[in-house]
Design an enzyme around this catalytic site. Structure first.
Site, PDB file in Angstrom:
ATOM      1  N   GLY A 181       0.798  -1.224   0.000  1.00 22.27           N
ATOM      2  CA  GLY A 181       0.000   0.000   0.000  1.00 22.27           C
ATOM      3  C   GLY A 181       0.826   1.268   0.000  1.00 22.27           C
ATOM      4  O   GLY A 181       0.389   2.302   0.491  1.00 22.27           O
ATOM      5  N   THR A 182       2.034   1.200  -0.545  1.00 21.94           N
ATOM      6  CA  THR A 182       2.883   2.398  -0.529  1.00 21.94           C
ATOM      7  C   THR A 182       3.019   3.048  -1.903  1.00 21.94           C
ATOM      8  O   THR A 182       3.854   3.930  -2.090  1.00 21.94           O
ATOM      9  CB  THR A 182       4.303   2.054  -0.033  1.00 21.94           C
ATOM     10  OG1 THR A 182       4.845   1.037  -0.883  1.00 21.94           O
ATOM     11  CG2 THR A 182       4.297   1.578   1.396  1.00 21.94           C
ATOM     12  N   VAL A 316      -1.375 -11.481 -11.183  1.00 22.18           N
ATOM     13  CA  VAL A 316      -0.880 -11.368  -9.814  1.00 22.18           C
ATOM     14  C   VAL A 316       0.466 -12.080  -9.696  1.00 22.18           C
ATOM     15  O   VAL A 316       0.594 -13.245 -10.073  1.00 22.18           O
ATOM     16  CB  VAL A 316      -1.856 -12.031  -8.805  1.00 22.18           C
ATOM     17  CG1 VAL A 316      -1.437 -11.720  -7.382  1.00 22.18           C
ATOM     18  CG2 VAL A 316      -3.279 -11.579  -9.057  1.00 22.18           C
ATOM     19  N   TYR A 519      15.558  13.309  -7.544  1.00 25.04           N
ATOM     20  CA  TYR A 519      14.378  13.288  -6.702  1.00 25.04           C
ATOM     21  C   TYR A 519      14.061  14.718  -6.332  1.00 25.04           C
ATOM     22  O   TYR A 519      14.925  15.437  -5.828  1.00 25.04           O
ATOM     23  CB  TYR A 519      14.756  12.534  -5.421  1.00 25.04           C
ATOM     24  CG  TYR A 519      13.749  11.539  -4.962  1.00 25.04           C
ATOM     25  CD1 TYR A 519      13.874  10.195  -5.290  1.00 25.04           C
ATOM     26  CD2 TYR A 519      12.669  11.932  -4.180  1.00 25.04           C
ATOM     27  CE1 TYR A 519      12.943   9.274  -4.851  1.00 25.04           C
ATOM     28  CE2 TYR A 519      11.733  11.008  -3.746  1.00 25.04           C
ATOM     29  CZ  TYR A 519      11.873   9.676  -4.083  1.00 25.04           C
ATOM     30  OH  TYR A 519      10.951   8.762  -3.658  1.00 25.04           O
TER      31      TYR A 519
END
Lengths: 603, 677
Positions: A181-182, A316, A519
């Site tokens: 979930g990141t 998956v 970044y």
């Protein structure tokens, strides 16, 4: 617990050798993790109104429970932030407020009959409806999602997944795989227009290390294992995967493969594509895999590269064989300060040219350097900046300008003797570009802050500041211009949107033979902005246009997901898009994996 | 787009008040730079970087192999080219020059009027990307004036692209270089080492320099005091950095410098007739110091809203088009090149829009009309009335006219221009002839036809007068064309546009415009004409309006140009073998016009002799493929499409010598004057 079906463990042949990992993140994620922000519940930046200071809670990180006296003043000054007024998040919504699951009784029965743990509880579905984009976090805090998954399933093995995919394919349902979930690309977000039943396939209970092959130095893991668990378990055996993306505390092996992840220490261990030896992906057409576990293969196009970067839209990922390495004897940090960013960048280039990168080498620009110093406990700002240095020597004799200087952080791994040689070489190259060594502590702090910095957005949002990051990769000859132009572009956009208080800075986080990774960190005060998420989206979009114009890429390791789809066709060409769609059509003709990443599949 | 009120203040005012200008010149400077760089680049650094850059190094490698010359020899050549090109920056020279210029301008100018709020606005936008100052070019004074204003207003003094003609001037070349000039050879040839080096130098200044860059988009001083067609060479070199995304953006600042009186007015008048310009020399410069005795009135300086290349080009080009090769091997693409003319024209347009019309411009038009159309000379009162009347017309078409008190302004203007216009003993306003002294050395070497001395002395004052009419014409040309057409017959809107299109396109070199603007300009002009009663609408058709005098004044402004174009066509049609060289055309056209001038009862405007107009005509005809231009060693040849030329000529016929106004013109003052001379 109510709502969960009892687990039935796979009775497969691997059972004897498999390591059952007790994950740091439990099946009920909210026992440990925040529901509306980054990371652990007990770890966050908080503003202490009495002391008028910011502090980081908990003892999980070295920065925990120490006062950060400089932050408030700096934020007030640079962002015109008002700490007397906060914009707190809403509470976790009550069960009856969630969208009703769109699932027929018939299908629900079929799911129940699979014997796989499932839930239709609102909060479980909410937790798996998003990643970590600003849009998602802002929505969690202040409004609600239009579309969340209808049912969550926790398969425990490859065969469970096969059964589930077949069921979904037969019954016109959608599967969105969910790992840690990141994601910061909206890759797990549900497409709003999807009217079919959406199943969130949570891989977290599929997290065994199935076997370890010490002779070939590989390990076979299930895809749901998260980074810190994998690392901890391997360390017990005297190994490491060496894969350490900034999110590795929470992100999963399957997620790394699906997004083409990159780790901080890729110079020593490689990126995910270098680490991956074999992978199984379950598709509606069957399982995509190979018949051997070999170091390299000349056998037509490498389908591993269909799996890597598929972002949940082809199938998956269930089991991955990855390389492992013996734990290094020694780890050492280091840092070098440069009079300006250009010198630092040229040094980075030279190091890459000589291919003598240590495990990690990063260059922070002046803005990031200053920001890092603010997260230090201590008294005077100036003293802090030059902590570990002889201030007089640096600024007066060497003539460094505090407003221009920047710092390179280094992480060495290996035998003590090897490290010594490496250090000597790097510091010598540094010196030719006007750099001077600035001690281990500065380096170590830099890496520690990597994990902590992700927490700062939650505090910022509370005081009406948007903070977000984005990344790219670029050839060496265009890197400096890209940094400058993107900063200018963001500054220009902010000003023309009437945003007076903003910050844009950058760091170079990876080096390659042919280029580097940059970044960017962007933050602005959103007090006077009606829709901060939309405005942020606008600015980031302009910034990405500028990146592309400057020869940079759509993404180095965050992936495309939904928020960068706009640039995908130009990136891979029209033929590339059609090739992807053809693959999609072949593997998933009914669009079970209708997550809508990369390109909108019109099947 | 609502324009902010334009307000000019005299930059010299505070210089006149202070006890000594020395303190001002030696004050502490904190100039606003164009593009703040992390590392400040000094002039020598730029030269070193150009030499070191991969592009030059790779070229040296190739040339050394091709020509079998040692690399060191070529490298030394590049070094000496760079020394020839490169600017320098000596603050001491700048300060002394600033001081001297203030002293000179205080003496010869009534004021240097700057739009300070515009300057402040531009300054506020500087700092984040290259800034290019693009001034109009009407005088050599433009160079130093720009630098003086930057010095005075605390902007970094730009690196200025200058022609090599200055470079040769002893002392002057060095001084200009020390104040930021870099030099460009004028001749285009295949010297790839020179041009690669020069382009790389410009690229270096744009990408790594912190100073503004200044260049003249018109390429040369306009001798006619009208805008010239923009040149694309230097702007292309500058924009390369933008299209390659090596800079975040580029801001182009169109600048207008309007002179009440141009230093070179007499030289220009002679040059337009074909008397060659003297070579720039230091002794010539000292001769020109005689200007110190004269008055030049006011100078107006205005900066337009900066044009951002990023916004201007928007999404019109493929932004990742340069991503697949080493950046130093990238060149601007053909698609990108095609985008440049529109920007160049926009810059020229903005320069025009920011020009200031002075009282003398109005006087020139009024006097011109008087001399050509009326039976007697005007008195000063009459002149003032008409100046005021014309001012309203010009303001109605969007011009900015700087006159406060008309009577005062008229007298001041006449004082400044007393070498052209005088009030005679009987109180009448007329031209001055006796000031014209011919330099024998130069008139022997006329560029085209050997005009007689009488023709020269008679024509020069008219041409000088026309120099002050010309800058107003871009406001009037569209209306003038409409009036000229409708004077012949009433027309439906479509017919009118058809004929307008023909004339406007034909005059597009003369009165610079960009084809995409045509329809819009037509509509604006038509609206203005209706407003001013130049044109009226009668049912479905347009016809001339009620204000006959305005019609004559307005359309009279372009008569002379149309006449020249007509004669050019006639001359072209006389060519027997269909190929003719440029010099012959120029000579024949001038000869024909001179002959007509000397005919009795003719009323030809002397400005028709202008070589500038003739070459503009040839350029337009070439652009329209009616002529095919080829260059040989020493001449330019035109191959003629007779049908095409004939068609243009016959369309022009009706505008030349219109029969109905012949009679009045026969009695005009010009003829009387002519006989007197």
């Amino acid at each position: 617990m109510a709502g969960y079906k009892k687990l039935v463990h796979d009775q497969g042949k691997q059972k004897e050798t498999a390591i059952y990992v007790n994950s740091t993140v439990p099946k009920n994620r909210l026992e440990v993790l925040k529901w509306n922000g980054w990371g652990y519940k007990d770890s966050k930046f908080i503003y202490d109104a009495e002391k008028k200071e910011v502090r980081f809670t908990g003892r999980r990180y070295p920065i925990g429970e120490v006062q950060l006296p400089l932050l408030v003043g700096w934020v007030t000054e640079n962002f015109d932030a008002d700490f007397s007024v906060s914009k707190p998040s809403q509470q976790i919504p009550p069960e009856d407020t969630f969208p009703k699951p769109r699932i027929s009784d018939e299908n629900l029965t079929k799911i129940a009959n699979l014997g796989i743990s499932y839930s239709t509880k609102g909060v479980e579905r909410l937790v798996r409806a998003h990643g970590q984009t600003l849009h998602s976090i802002y929505t969690l805090r202040y409004s609600s999602f239009e579309r969340i998954p209808d049912v969550v399933l926790w398969p425990t093995c490859h065969d469970d997944v096969i059964k589930l995919v077949r069921l979904a394919d037969d019954n016109n349902m959608v599967i969105i795989p969910f790992g840690g979930g990141t994601a910061v690309s909206s890759a797990v977000d549900c497409p709003i227009m999807e009217h079919r039943t959406i199943i969130s396939l949570d891989t977290s209970q599929m997290n065994r290390i199935l076997w370890v092959d010490r002779e070939n130095l590989v390990a076979c893991c299930e895809s749901g294992i998260i980074g810190q668990d994998l690392e901890r378990e391997l360390r017990k055996l005297g190994f490491t995967s060496g894969h350490e993306p900034d999110s590795y505390e929470f992100s999963s092996l399957g997620g790394w493969v699906a997004t083409r992840a990159s780790g901080m220490k890729k110079n020593t261990y490689g990126n995910i594509e270098d680490l991956l030896v074999h992978v199984k992906m379950v598709t509606p057409k069957g399982v995509l895999e190979k018949n051997c576990q070999v170091p390299r293969l000349s056998s037509g196009p490498d389908f591993n590269h269909v799996v890597m970067g598929s972002e949940g839209s082809l199938g998956v990922i269930t089991e991955v064989v990855i390389k492992i390495r013996p734990l290094p004897a020694c780890q050492k940090f280091g840092s070098i300060v440069f009079p300006d960013f250009e010198s630092g960048l040229r040094c980075m280039r030279e190091v890459a040219k000589q291919r003598c990168q240590p495990s990690s080498i990063r260059l922070m620009d002046n803005g990031q350097f200053a920001l890092g110093m603010l997260l230090k406990p201590g008294s005077s700002y100036f003293g802090l900046i030059l902590d570990g240095l002889k201030k007089f020597y640096v600024t007066k004799i060497r003539g460094f300008d505090v407003k221009k200087m920047c710092v390179m952080t280094l992480l060495f791994e290996g035998d003590e003797a090897d490290i010594k040689v490496q250090e000597k070489k790097i510091y010598a190259i540094g010196a030719t570009f006007g750099g001077m060594p600035a001690g281990q502590t500065n380096g170590e702090r830099g890496y520690m802050l990597t994990f902590v910095i992700a927490y700062i957005r939650d505090l910022a949002l509370e005081y009406e500041i948007v903070a977000e990051s984005f990344e790219t990769s670029v050839p060496w000859d265009r890197a400096l211009v890209l940094c400058n132009n993107v900063k200018q572009c963001v500054a220009h956009e902010c000003k023309s949107l009437g945003i007076d208080y903003f910050m844009i800075n950058c760091r170079v986080t990876q080096t390659y033979d042919a280029g580097c990774v940059i970044y960017f960190y962007l933050a602005f005060n959103y007090r006077d902005v009606e829709d901060p998420v939309e405005v942020h989206h606008l600015i980031e979009s302009k910034a990405r246009d500028e990146i592309v114009a400057c020869g940079g890429s759509i993404s180095h390791h965050h992936g495309v997901g939904k928020i960068r789809k706009k640039w995908y066709p130009d990136t891979v060409s029209r033929v590339g898009v059609d090739l992807f769609l053809a693959t999609k059509k072949e593997l998933d003709p009914n669009n079970v994996f209708g997550v809508g990443n990369l390109v909108q599949a019109k099947l | 787009m609502s324009a902010a009120p334009r307000c000019y203040e005299d930059m010299l005012a505070s210089r006149r008040e202070e006890f000594s200008n020395f303190m001002w010149a030696s004050r502490h400077l904190k100039p606003q730079v164009a593009y703040q760089q992390e590392r400040r680049a000094l002039p020598q650094y730029h030269k070193d970087e150009v030499l070191k850059c991969p592009k030059i190094q790779e070229l040296l490698e190739t040339l050394s192999q091709q020509q079998n010359v040692a690399r060191e020899v070529l490298e030394a050549q590049v070094k000496s080219i760079l020394d020839e090109i490169g600017y320098n920056k000596k603050l001491k020279v700048i300060r002394w020059l600033g001081l001297a210029l203030v002293k000179i301008t205080k003496k010869i100018c009534s004021g240097i009027y700057i739009n300070r709020s515009a300057i402040v606005h531009v300054k506020a936008q500087m700092g984040d990307c290259p800034v290019i100052f693009v001034p109009s070019h009407r005088s050599y004074a433009d160079f130093i004036l720009m630098s003086l204003i930057c010095f005075s207003e605390d902007m970094a003094i730009p690196a200025i692209a200058a022609g090599m003609d200055f470079h040769g001037m002893w002392g002057m070349g060095t001084m200009l270089r020390d104040t930021g000039a870099f030099f460009m050879r004028r001749t285009y040839n295949n010297d790839s080492l020179y041009w690669t080096t020069f382009k790389q130098y410009v690229y270096q200044l744009v990408t790594k320099g912190d100073l503004p860059i200044e260049f003249f988009i018109e390429g040369t001083r306009s001798r006619s005091n009208k805008s010239l067609m923009p040149k694309y060479g230097l702007i292309l070199m500058i924009l390369k950095a933008f299209f390659l995304s090596q800079v975040p953006d580029i801001l182009f600042v169109p600048i207008n410098i309007s002179y009440e009186r141009i230093l070179e007015e007499k030289l220009f008048a002679f040059e337009l007739l074909g008397v060659p310009k003297p070579k720039e020399s230091t002794s010539g410069f000292f001769k020109s110091l005689s200007i110190m005795k004269e008055k030049y009135g006011a100078i107006y300086f205005d900066m337009a809203q900066p044009i951002s290349a990023k916004q201007f080009f928007g999404a019109k080009f493929n932004k990742s088009g340069h991503n697949l090769q080493p950046i130093h091997q990238q060149e601007i693409t053909e698609e990108e090149k095609k985008l440049i003319p529109e920007l160049a024209h926009e810059i020229v347009l903005q320069q025009q829009k920011h020009c200031v019309i002075t009282t003398f411009n109005l006087i020139a038009i009024v006097l011109h009309h008087n001399l050509f159309n009326e039976k007697s000379l005007m008195g000063v009162d009459d002149l003032c009335t008409q100046v005021l009347w014309l001012k309203k017309i010009l303001e109605a078409v969007g011009a900015f006219v700087q006159t406060d008190d008309v009577r005062n302004s008229v007298f001041e203007a006449l004082e400044v221009h007393k070498n052209i216009v005088r009030v005679d003993e009987s109180g009448k306003v007329t031209l001055v002839w006796n000031q014209i002294v011919l330099d024998k050395a130069n008139i022997g070497k006329l560029k085209a036809h050997n005009l007689s001395e009488t023709t020269l002395t008679t024509c020069v004052p008219f041409i000088m007068l026309q120099l002050y009419i010309n800058p107003v014409l871009h406001y009037l040309v569209d209306c003038a064309i409409l009036v000229a057409i409708l004077k012949q017959q009433a027309l439906t809107p479509d017919e009118l546009f058809g004929r307008y299109h023909f004339l406007r396109a034909l005059l597009s070199q003369e009165f610079v415009t960009f084809s995409t603007r045509e329809k819009m300009e037509f509509e604006v002009a038509l609206e203005n004409c209706l407003k001013l009663n130049l044109v009226a609408k009668n049912g479905d058709v347009y016809e001339t309006g009620s204000d006959k005098k305005s019609q004559d004044v307005v359309s009279g402004c372009i008569d002379g140009f149309i006449f020249t174009y007509f004669v050019v066509c006639s001359v072209l049609l006389q060519s027997v073998d269909g190929v003719i060289d440029e010099k012959t055309i120029l000579t024949r056209v001038q000869a024909e016009i001179e002959a007509r001038l000397n005919e009795d009862n003719a009323f030809i405007h002397p400005y028709s002799l202008s070589l500038d107009t003739i070459t503009n005509c040839l350029t337009t005809l070439s652009n329209e493929k009616i002529l095919v231009k080829t260059r040989s060693k020493n001449s330019i040849l035109y191959e003629i499409n007779p049908a095409g030329v004939l068609s243009v000529k016959s369309k022009l016929e009706e505008f030349v010598a219109p029969s109905h106004s012949l009679q009045t013109k026969l009695e005009s003052i010009q003829l009387h004057l002519k006989t007197k001379l």
